[in-house]
Design an enzyme around this catalytic site. Structure first.
Site, PDB file in Angstrom:
ATOM      1  CG  HIS A   1      -9.225   0.283  -0.889  1.00 49.40           C
ATOM      2  ND1 HIS A   1      -8.658   0.108   0.364  1.00 49.40           N
ATOM      3  CD2 HIS A   1     -10.572   0.256  -0.696  1.00 49.40           C
ATOM      4  CE1 HIS A   1      -9.617  -0.012   1.261  1.00 49.40           C
ATOM      5  NE2 HIS A   1     -10.780   0.086   0.650  1.00 49.40           N
TER       6      HIS A   1
ATOM      7  CG  MET B   1     -11.787  -2.693   4.496  1.00 47.32           C
ATOM      8  SD  MET B   1     -10.210  -2.369   3.685  1.00 47.32           S
ATOM      9  CE  MET B   1      -9.273  -1.563   4.995  1.00 47.32           C
TER      10      MET B   1
ATOM     11  CG  HIS C   1      -3.843  -1.512  -1.876  1.00 44.96           C
ATOM     12  ND1 HIS C   1      -4.952  -2.228  -2.269  1.00 44.96           N
ATOM     13  CD2 HIS C   1      -4.248  -0.745  -0.840  1.00 44.96           C
ATOM     14  CE1 HIS C   1      -5.978  -1.921  -1.488  1.00 44.96           C
ATOM     15  NE2 HIS C   1      -5.583  -1.010  -0.622  1.00 44.96           N
TER      16      HIS C   1
ATOM     17  CG  MET D   1      -8.463   7.433   2.167  1.00 45.28           C
ATOM     18  SD  MET D   1      -7.631   7.569   3.755  1.00 45.28           S
ATOM     19  CE  MET D   1      -6.652   6.076   3.738  1.00 45.28           C
TER      20      MET D   1
ATOM     21  CG  ASP E   1      -6.221  -2.809   2.801  1.00 50.63           C
ATOM     22  OD1 ASP E   1      -5.172  -2.579   3.426  1.00 50.63           O
ATOM     23  OD2 ASP E   1      -6.811  -1.961   2.106  1.00 50.63           O
TER      24      ASP E   1
ATOM     25  CG  PHE F   1      -6.375   6.600  10.019  1.00 50.62           C
ATOM     26  CD1 PHE F   1      -5.841   7.876   9.876  1.00 50.62           C
ATOM     27  CD2 PHE F   1      -7.716   6.463  10.343  1.00 50.62           C
ATOM     28  CE1 PHE F   1      -6.626   9.000  10.061  1.00 50.62           C
ATOM     29  CE2 PHE F   1      -8.521   7.585  10.531  1.00 50.62           C
ATOM     30  CZ  PHE F   1      -7.979   8.865  10.395  1.00 50.62           C
TER      31      PHE F   1
ATOM     32  CG  ASP G   1      -5.061   2.444   0.780  1.00 49.20           C
ATOM     33  OD1 ASP G   1      -6.028   1.665   0.659  1.00 49.20           O
ATOM     34  OD2 ASP G   1      -3.936   2.069   1.151  1.00 49.20           O
TER      35      ASP G   1
ATOM     36  CG  MET H   1     -11.275   3.365   1.689  1.00 55.11           C
ATOM     37  SD  MET H   1      -9.771   3.392   2.680  1.00 55.11           S
ATOM     38  CE  MET H   1      -8.568   3.496   1.377  1.00 55.11           C
TER      39      MET H   1
ATOM     40  CB  SER I   1      -0.908  -0.001   1.231  1.00 58.32           C
ATOM     41  OG  SER I   1      -1.398   1.310   1.423  1.00 58.32           O
TER      42      SER I   1
HETATM   43  C1  DX5 Z   1      -6.536   1.554   5.306  1.00 55.15           C
HETATM   44  C2  DX5 Z   1      -5.995   1.211   3.944  1.00 55.15           C
HETATM   45  C3  DX5 Z   1      -4.884   0.256   3.942  1.00 55.15           C
HETATM   46  C4  DX5 Z   1      -3.670   0.690   4.728  1.00 55.15           C
HETATM   47  C5  DX5 Z   1      -3.004  -0.535   5.268  1.00 55.15           C
HETATM   48  O1  DX5 Z   1      -7.607   2.399   5.142  1.00 55.15           O
HETATM   49  O2  DX5 Z   1      -7.028   0.670   3.143  1.00 55.15           O
HETATM   50  O3  DX5 Z   1      -4.517  -0.121   2.630  1.00 55.15           O
HETATM   51  O4  DX5 Z   1      -2.757   1.429   3.961  1.00 55.15           O
HETATM   52  O5  DX5 Z   1      -1.990  -0.139   6.085  1.00 55.15           O
HETATM   53  P1  DX5 Z   1      -1.311  -1.127   7.123  1.00 55.15           P
HETATM   54  O6  DX5 Z   1      -0.769  -2.277   6.337  1.00 55.15           O
HETATM   55  O7  DX5 Z   1      -0.256  -0.267   7.733  1.00 55.15           O
HETATM   56  O8  DX5 Z   1      -2.377  -1.543   8.089  1.00 55.15           O
HETATM   57 ZN    ZN Z   2      -6.511  -0.213   1.116  1.00 58.62          ZN
END
Ligand code: DX5
Ligand code: ZN
Length: 216
Positions: free
Chosen positions: A66, A137, A33, A37, A175, A143, A35, A68, A8
């Site tokens: 991904h 998830m 990956h 948001m 994830d 985060f 993220d 969000m 990620s």
């Molecule tokens: C959280 C994200 C994850 C995050 C995972 O909202 O979707 O992809 O980056 O981070 P770690 O591996 O540090 O939990």
């Molecule tokens: Zn993610």
């Protein structure tokens, strides 16, 4: 077959993003990956198109987006234009999920549906045959660096059973809080793809951690 590993980018050093992407390019990472948001669906904002649109120029790794965000259907064209291979939308953010999944496929991407920790896998029963992947998830999204929610292992096993029963082909991705210990349990339960952020990027040798996760 080795486990698919998708580091990620959220945990990368944004001041040295080029360097971190070089590291991923040289590594055995299968996908990258992303993220994305919006500060509405999740209580945080990450990065957007100005960053994502540059990635295809500097990496040949498939991009696993991904989202969000609320109303992810508004951005299907934009995500397709980034060259992303997979587009994950949250079950909780989509009223007309079937339409959105079909739209994603029509735009040349692989559709995936993401479930928050509180959302049961049984809700996917009718959409499963249309999906290339389900993302479970294992933390509340928003985060990096959070603690793994152990209940996810049971959800992976339930989902695997549902996939086998339906003879569906969706991959299972997990994830949040993934490391060698939680990754082992997830793969044993049936996970195909592991996303890991802080575990990889905070390691002294991130490439080695990617290699070890793939070997699980
Ligand atoms: C959280 C994200 C994850 C995050 C995972 O909202 O979707 O992809 O980056 O981070 P770690 O591996 O540090 O939990
Ligand atoms: Zn993610």
């Amino acid at each position: 077959m080795s486990t698919i590993v998708a580091p990620s980018l959220l945990a990368a050093d944004f001041l040295h993003l080029g360097r971190d992407i070089d590291m991923l390019n040289r590594s055995e990472a299968d996908w990258i990956h992303l993220d994305i948001m919006d500060g509405v669906f999740v209580p945080n904002i990450s990065f957007g198109f100005p960053v994502i649109n540059l990635l295809k120029k500097v990496t040949h790794k498939p991009l696993d987006a991904h989202l969000m965000i609320v109303q992810p259907e508004k951005f299907i064209d934009d995500i397709a234009a980034t060259g992303a291979t997979l587009m994950n939308v949250h079950y909780e953010a989509c009223t007309h999920l079937h339409r959105i999944v079909n739209e994603i496929r029509k735009k040349g991407m692989k559709p995936a549906v993401t479930l928050n920790p509180h959302t049961p896998v049984s809700l996917l029963e009718d959409i499963l045959p249309d999906l290339d992947m389900v993302l479970l998830m294992s933390v509340n999204p928003g985060f990096g660096g959070q603690q793994f929610i152990a209940h996810t292992v049971r959800k992976v096993a339930q989902l695997k059973e549902m996939i086998l029963k339906q003879q569906a082909s969706a991959l299972i991705e997990v994830d949040g809080g993934v490391n060698l210990e939680t990754g082992r349990m997830l793969v044993d339960a049936g996970a195909d793809v592991l996303v890991a952020g802080s575990f990889i990027f905070s390691a002294e040798d991130p490439g080695e951690m990617i290699r070890l996760l793939r070997a699980l």
